[in-house]
Design a protein around this motif. Structure first.
Motif, short mmCIF file in Angstrom:
data_model
loop_
_atom_site.label_atom_id
_atom_site.label_comp_id
_atom_site.label_asym_id
_atom_site.label_seq_id
_atom_site.Cartn_x
_atom_site.Cartn_y
_atom_site.Cartn_z
N GLY A 1 -6.31 9.31 -1.51
CA GLY A 1 -7.70 9.19 -1.08
C GLY A 1 -8.57 8.59 -2.17
N TRP B 1 0.85 -1.18 0.00
CA TRP B 1 0.00 0.00 0.00
C TRP B 1 0.89 1.23 0.00
CZ3 TRP B 1 -1.91 3.07 4.57
CH2 TRP B 1 -1.15 2.84 5.71
N GLY C 1 -8.59 5.21 -0.83
CA GLY C 1 -9.43 5.53 0.32
C GLY C 1 -8.60 5.82 1.56
N GLN C 2 -7.36 6.23 1.35
CA GLN C 2 -6.46 6.47 2.48
C GLN C 2 -5.92 7.89 2.38
OE1 GLN C 2 -5.66 4.06 4.93
NE2 GLN C 2 -4.85 5.84 5.99
N THR C 3 -6.15 8.70 3.41
CA THR C 3 -5.56 10.04 3.46
C THR C 3 -4.59 10.09 4.65
OG1 THR C 3 -7.35 10.92 4.82
CG2 THR C 3 -7.64 11.05 2.43
N ASP D 1 5.83 5.70 10.55
CA ASP D 1 6.45 4.44 10.10
C ASP D 1 7.98 4.50 10.10
OD1 ASP D 1 4.07 3.11 9.68
OD2 ASP D 1 4.64 2.42 7.68
N ALA E 1 1.26 9.10 8.49
CA ALA E 1 1.56 7.66 8.60
C ALA E 1 3.03 7.41 8.29
CB ALA E 1 0.66 6.86 7.66
#
Lengths: 384, 384
Positions: free
Chosen positions: A54, A20, A58-60, A69, A65
């Motif tokens: 996004g 991802w 579907g990830q903002t 990480d 992050a």
């Protein structure tokens, strides 16, 4: 004011990836830090160039992050979007962060994860950047490219083969880039007989849909010298917009954003087109390489195709263009592409380009957002 | 280095708007230019703070559309996303653009269009910023707020009413803000009897879903003086991240990003908490106002609620907080909110806050991204 240096660069394998977006960003970021011998804790700012995590995943919040990480907290972080030129915009933002004194160590990581979506879905996400007045008529970036290519070929009496030669050249360069999505040559016939996408442009006139990430590390030149003797500096950088409604432009073969940003970068650096030893241009479509060569003063209007035909832009030519393989063979993960252009020029200037190495003291990248809606041009030189 | 000045500010009516995002951005941008008496052609850079126009409206490239709409081409443009703190990140980027010398005139326009989506859809778009490790358990920002509020009230023996008093105070302030979404007072009973959203927090502990836009105009102080005697300057600014996985934080009542960004802004400005005359805090949830008051040194840990109860943060108190009405009554169009905080402090410092005016030479805004995942603190002072 002190000059802004680049002391590290990296890119992940471009292509179809299972990871991802945040894993891709982390992979490039950690490799960049390792390349420079810098700890994540030394980062003041951490920028992410990304157009549409996004919409694609579907990830903002991917910049937060990433900071987590790679353990870069409390480094300040921000996402930078300038559509397909998000990477170039990130270089400009990173330059500003150092030049303003806000940060002494800024890492820029660009990335995009796209291949899990169909080509149609990806094209539609990208087309959402166009003006609704055009979008509602079904216009996408490839269709703009087809219209422009037809106009260019007819107006300047250029042979269709000259466009195909851009693809052939860039694929040839990509063979020597271990991170490129396609590491294989294509011949003229293959390009000319590939399926039509937007007449007269065919499949091999277009860059692929790609997953990948790339990173660069910026600091003041005095700090760079504490880490290494081999670094690049940003000699000039500028960005500029053109009309967002593409059909309002006076001359479809002139990209105003390329011209304006190029002039700004030349003026800031004190260099001109003749001083550039190597360049990465935004060959999302083959026709764009001609338009940028002309907009940046490497060729007169309507003449770029001749230089390509003559081998002037080959790796062993007068002005090697897209030694990395370009977006065409290296791939085009939107937010990563402008950063990866910078990585190639950085590696050329610090003699780390391996089999792709050319003789270069000054290099240029041009990152095109949308269909020239906003363009960023960066000129780098080898540090001393 | 020359100081960075703010010479114009504006915000649109916040609330439910029929316009699309670019019209909202244009409305705020044009009003800001008019406020400052500056032509769009004078802009070098034009930044847009916006979290999710792609997710909310299927429209990207809004910064290029804005440059076109207000005729600011060839001004360089870029979109800045730092989730709910995109506006604060935009102020930081605009500051860097001027301080680095990249631009002599930068306009920042923040905006979001949300109300055409259901509250559930909007909450889900916002929740996409959380770490997948938490998101998959159904966590949203309101649920984090509920958990934190419960912990705070029990640990510091604070009455439930103290949280409600934040809402009562901010609604009271909002009555005098003609651009606020809600221009009506609420009483303690109404807050305490409103429907439970995330126990112990109820409907009136939360900001609404909002459409709107706000803008600020930045330039070097020497340029500001050519336009006006009434301007503000950025005295200090910094941003910082905390863990992206919220449950990894050691103390749920301490937002590391607030503390770190506050310390950075204080250090740069030479001011401390006692020097701040007025502040805009990110009251997306009432509990956040306590956490920021404590993280920024306005109150000791666990004591902010007492100051609120004593009227210390009322408009006629020692330190007026959220004179604009805050996110709570003014509304929270994500990308606009941090910019609108800046507009309120700017207007307070140049004596343009009308019925909301307080005595202030130094003001602060704190813009919180996610649940404190990244925070930007800005300190402004009146120009001389």
């Amino acid at each position: 004011m002190e000059r802004v240096a680049i002391i590290g660069g990296s890119m992940t394998q471009f292509g179809q990836r299972e990871d991802w977006i945040v894993d891709l960003l982390s992979e490039a970021g950690l490799a960049c830090l390792e390349d420079a011998g810098v700890e994540a804790s030394a980062l003041d700012h951490l920028y992410v160039s990304n157009m549409a995590s996004g919409e694609f995943e579907g990830q903002t919040g991917v910049m937060n992050a990433l900071a987590h990480d790679i353990d870069a907290m409390p480094a300040y972080t921000q996402r930078i979007d300038q559509t397909s030129s998000s990477g170039g915009a990130g270089i400009y933002a990173a330059w500003q962060s150092i030049a303003s004194g806000a940060s002494e160590m800024t890492m820029l990581v660009g990335g995009e994860k796209m291949t899990h979506r169909t080509t149609g879905e990806s094209t539609d996400v990208i087309a959402s950047l166009t003006h609704p007045a055009e979008y509602k008529h079904g216009v996408t970036l490839p269709s703009f490219a087809g219209l422009t290519a037809r106009h260019y070929l007819e107006r300047f009496d250029a042979p269709r083969e000259s466009l195909a030669k851009v693809a052939v050249k860039n694929h040839k360069n990509g063979v020597d880039n271990p991170h490129a999505q396609f590491q294989k040559e294509v011949d003229l016939e293959t390009v000319l007989e590939s399926p039509i996408v937007a007449d007269p442009l065919r499949l091999y006139d277009f860059c692929p849909i790609t997953d990948g990430s790339a990173a660069l590390l910026f600091c003041p030149e005095s700090v760079a010298r504490e880490y290494t003797d081999e670094y690049a500096v940003i000699a000039g950088i500028d960005g500029a917009t053109d009309t967002h409604v593409v059909h309002e432009r006076e001359d479809p073969t002139v990209m105003g954003g390329v011209v304006e940003s190029g002039e700004g970068a030349y003026e800031m650096s004190g260099y001109g087109p003749d001083d550039i030893d190597v360049a990465e241009l935004h060959d999302m479509f083959t026709i764009l390489e001609f338009l940028q060569m002309e907009g940046l003063g490497f060729a007169e209007q309507g003449k770029a195709w001749k230089l390509v035909e003559e081998g002037y832009t080959d790796r062993d030519g007068e002005l090697p263009i897209n030694t990395s393989g370009g977006l065409k063979s290296k791939g085009h993960p939107l937010g990563a592409s402008g950063v990866a252009q910078g990585v190639e020029i950085y590696e050329q200037l610090v003699d780390e380009a391996g089999p792709r190495q050319v003789e270069a003291d000054v290099g240029l990248c041009c990152n095109v957002g949308g269909f020239g809606n906003c363009v960023i041009t960066t000129i780098m030189e080898a540090g001393q």
